[in-house]
Design a protein around this motif. Structure first.
Motif, PDB file in Angstrom:
ATOM      1  N   VAL A  17       1.228  20.950  -1.580  1.00 12.33           N
ATOM      2  CA  VAL A  17       1.473  20.522  -2.955  1.00 12.33           C
ATOM      3  C   VAL A  17       0.618  19.304  -3.311  1.00 12.33           C
ATOM      4  O   VAL A  17       0.061  19.231  -4.399  1.00 12.33           O
ATOM      5  CB  VAL A  17       2.975  20.219  -3.171  1.00 12.33           C
ATOM      6  CG1 VAL A  17       3.219  19.558  -4.516  1.00 12.33           C
ATOM      7  CG2 VAL A  17       3.780  21.510  -3.070  1.00 12.33           C
ATOM      8  N   ILE A  58      -1.461  26.617 -10.761  1.00  9.95           N
ATOM      9  CA  ILE A  58      -0.241  25.799 -10.681  1.00  9.95           C
ATOM     10  C   ILE A  58      -0.558  24.327 -10.430  1.00  9.95           C
ATOM     11  O   ILE A  58       0.196  23.612  -9.784  1.00  9.95           O
ATOM     12  CB  ILE A  58       0.749  26.347  -9.627  1.00  9.95           C
ATOM     13  CG1 ILE A  58       0.112  26.440  -8.240  1.00  9.95           C
ATOM     14  CG2 ILE A  58       1.305  27.691 -10.068  1.00  9.95           C
ATOM     15  CD1 ILE A  58       1.080  26.875  -7.146  1.00  9.95           C
ATOM     16  N   MET A  61       2.054  21.195 -10.227  1.00 12.38           N
ATOM     17  CA  MET A  61       3.402  21.701  -9.957  1.00 12.38           C
ATOM     18  C   MET A  61       4.234  20.640  -9.245  1.00 12.38           C
ATOM     19  O   MET A  61       3.766  19.954  -8.350  1.00 12.38           O
ATOM     20  CB  MET A  61       3.341  22.950  -9.088  1.00 12.38           C
ATOM     21  CG  MET A  61       4.716  23.510  -8.738  1.00 12.38           C
ATOM     22  SD  MET A  61       4.657  25.048  -7.781  1.00 12.38           S
ATOM     23  CE  MET A  61       3.935  24.474  -6.246  1.00 12.38           C
ATOM     24  N   GLN A  62       5.472  20.520  -9.682  1.00  9.80           N
ATOM     25  CA  GLN A  62       6.431  19.631  -9.032  1.00  9.80           C
ATOM     26  C   GLN A  62       7.353  20.482  -8.186  1.00  9.80           C
ATOM     27  O   GLN A  62       7.866  21.501  -8.657  1.00  9.80           O
ATOM     28  CB  GLN A  62       7.248  18.870 -10.067  1.00  9.80           C
ATOM     29  CG  GLN A  62       6.420  17.998 -10.971  1.00  9.80           C
ATOM     30  CD  GLN A  62       7.231  17.467 -12.131  1.00  9.80           C
ATOM     31  OE1 GLN A  62       8.220  18.048 -12.543  1.00  9.80           O
ATOM     32  NE2 GLN A  62       6.795  16.343 -12.665  1.00  9.80           N
ATOM     33  N   VAL A  63       7.560  20.082  -6.947  1.00  8.46           N
ATOM     34  CA  VAL A  63       8.453  20.789  -6.045  1.00  8.46           C
ATOM     35  C   VAL A  63       9.599  19.848  -5.695  1.00  8.46           C
ATOM     36  O   VAL A  63       9.371  18.762  -5.168  1.00  8.46           O
ATOM     37  CB  VAL A  63       7.735  21.242  -4.761  1.00  8.46           C
ATOM     38  CG1 VAL A  63       8.713  21.919  -3.805  1.00  8.46           C
ATOM     39  CG2 VAL A  63       6.581  22.171  -5.097  1.00  8.46           C
ATOM     40  N   GLU A  64      10.785  20.267  -6.021  1.00 13.61           N
ATOM     41  CA  GLU A  64      11.991  19.495  -5.737  1.00 13.61           C
ATOM     42  C   GLU A  64      12.765  20.245  -4.656  1.00 13.61           C
ATOM     43  O   GLU A  64      13.371  21.290  -4.926  1.00 13.61           O
ATOM     44  CB  GLU A  64      12.804  19.421  -7.028  1.00 13.61           C
ATOM     45  CG  GLU A  64      13.862  18.395  -7.091  1.00 13.61           C
ATOM     46  CD  GLU A  64      14.532  18.452  -8.464  1.00 13.61           C
ATOM     47  OE1 GLU A  64      15.762  18.573  -8.471  1.00 13.61           O
ATOM     48  OE2 GLU A  64      13.821  18.399  -9.500  1.00 13.61           O
ATOM     49  N   SER A  79      14.112  25.438  -2.961  1.00 12.40           N
ATOM     50  CA  SER A  79      13.454  24.458  -3.818  1.00 12.40           C
ATOM     51  C   SER A  79      13.433  24.915  -5.267  1.00 12.40           C
ATOM     52  O   SER A  79      13.577  26.095  -5.566  1.00 12.40           O
ATOM     53  CB  SER A  79      12.025  24.187  -3.334  1.00 12.40           C
ATOM     54  OG  SER A  79      11.242  25.358  -3.420  1.00 12.40           O
ATOM     55  N   ARG A  80      13.232  23.939  -6.127  1.00 12.23           N
ATOM     56  CA  ARG A  80      13.040  24.205  -7.551  1.00 12.23           C
ATOM     57  C   ARG A  80      11.627  23.742  -7.876  1.00 12.23           C
ATOM     58  O   ARG A  80      11.218  22.647  -7.475  1.00 12.23           O
ATOM     59  CB  ARG A  80      14.057  23.429  -8.371  1.00 12.23           C
ATOM     60  CG  ARG A  80      14.001  23.782  -9.826  1.00 12.23           C
ATOM     61  CD  ARG A  80      15.161  23.134 -10.560  1.00 12.23           C
ATOM     62  NE  ARG A  80      15.111  23.565 -11.932  1.00 12.23           N
ATOM     63  CZ  ARG A  80      16.157  23.903 -12.643  1.00 12.23           C
ATOM     64  NH1 ARG A  80      17.350  23.851 -12.113  1.00 12.23           N
ATOM     65  NH2 ARG A  80      16.017  24.283 -13.881  1.00 12.23           N
ATOM     66  N   ARG A  81      10.877  24.583  -8.579  1.00 17.82           N
ATOM     67  CA  ARG A  81       9.474  24.280  -8.856  1.00 17.82           C
ATOM     68  C   ARG A  81       9.221  24.360 -10.355  1.00 17.82           C
ATOM     69  O   ARG A  81       9.703  25.267 -11.028  1.00 17.82           O
ATOM     70  CB  ARG A  81       8.563  25.250  -8.092  1.00 17.82           C
ATOM     71  CG  ARG A  81       8.842  25.177  -6.596  1.00 17.82           C
ATOM     72  CD  ARG A  81       8.075  26.159  -5.802  1.00 17.82           C
ATOM     73  NE  ARG A  81       8.569  26.185  -4.417  1.00 17.82           N
ATOM     74  CZ  ARG A  81       8.044  26.904  -3.466  1.00 17.82           C
ATOM     75  NH1 ARG A  81       6.992  27.658  -3.708  1.00 17.82           N
ATOM     76  NH2 ARG A  81       8.563  26.879  -2.253  1.00 17.82           N
ATOM     77  N   ARG A  82       8.447  23.385 -10.834  1.00 20.29           N
ATOM     78  CA  ARG A  82       8.146  23.313 -12.263  1.00 20.29           C
ATOM     79  C   ARG A  82       6.670  22.990 -12.465  1.00 20.29           C
ATOM     80  O   ARG A  82       6.098  22.204 -11.721  1.00 20.29           O
ATOM     81  CB  ARG A  82       8.950  22.202 -12.922  1.00 20.29           C
ATOM     82  CG  ARG A  82      10.431  22.391 -12.927  1.00 20.29           C
ATOM     83  CD  ARG A  82      11.097  21.161 -13.587  1.00 20.29           C
ATOM     84  NE  ARG A  82      12.526  21.214 -13.430  1.00 20.29           N
ATOM     85  CZ  ARG A  82      13.200  20.693 -12.404  1.00 20.29           C
ATOM     86  NH1 ARG A  82      12.580  20.065 -11.443  1.00 20.29           N
ATOM     87  NH2 ARG A  82      14.514  20.787 -12.344  1.00 20.29           N
ATOM     88  N   GLY A  89      11.463  26.401 -15.154  1.00 16.95           N
ATOM     89  CA  GLY A  89      10.832  26.578 -13.856  1.00 16.95           C
ATOM     90  C   GLY A  89      11.407  27.735 -13.071  1.00 16.95           C
ATOM     91  O   GLY A  89      12.013  28.661 -13.619  1.00 16.95           O
TER      92      GLY A  89
END
Length: 126
Positions: A17, A58, A61-64, A79-82, A89
């Motif tokens: 990422v 992407i 992209m933010q990966v939480e 994970s949640r990705r936006r 997301g």
């Protein structure tokens, strides 16, 4: 062993990422690595090519990471990705199976958050 495997997954995800360096993933995978999705499977080379192609779309992209769990030779990451400006997301569940310290198999399940409600009653979808 499970702690080592979890660490490998977390480091690989962070590096991918942050830097987009797909080639750094290759040594973490066995030569006979297989990536499974509900619609297809891919070899090591095919999967690395797909990741490389996806990264072009992407950027930012933010990966939480919500959860990372390990049991035996398996690690699971939820994970949640936006993408910037793209809400709400997707949610991703990745499952990795390790063999001798390297990832031998991976499974990936992706669900767009916007479609989660309709998937709660998938048996009713024509």
């Amino acid at each position: 062993m499970t702690t080592d495997n979890m660490s490998i997954v977390q480091q690989a995800m962070a590096a991918l990422v942050q830097t987009g360096d797909v080639d750094a993933l290759a040594p973490l995978l066995t030569e006979d690595f297989v990536h499974h999705r509900p619609d297809a499977s891919a070899t090591k080379a095919e999967w690395l090519d797909a990741v490389r192609a996806a990264l072009k779309h992407i950027d930012g992209m933010q990966v939480e990471v919500q959860h990372v769990l390990a049991s035996g030779d398996h690690v699971v990451m939820h994970s949640r990705r936006r993408l910037p400006g793209a809400e709400p997301g997707i949610v991703v569940v990745d499952v990795w199976r390790f063999d001798n310290g390297r990832i031998a198999e991976a499974w990936e399940i992706i669900e767009p958050v916007s479609r989660a409600a309709e998937h709660l009653s998938w048996w009713d979808i024509p």
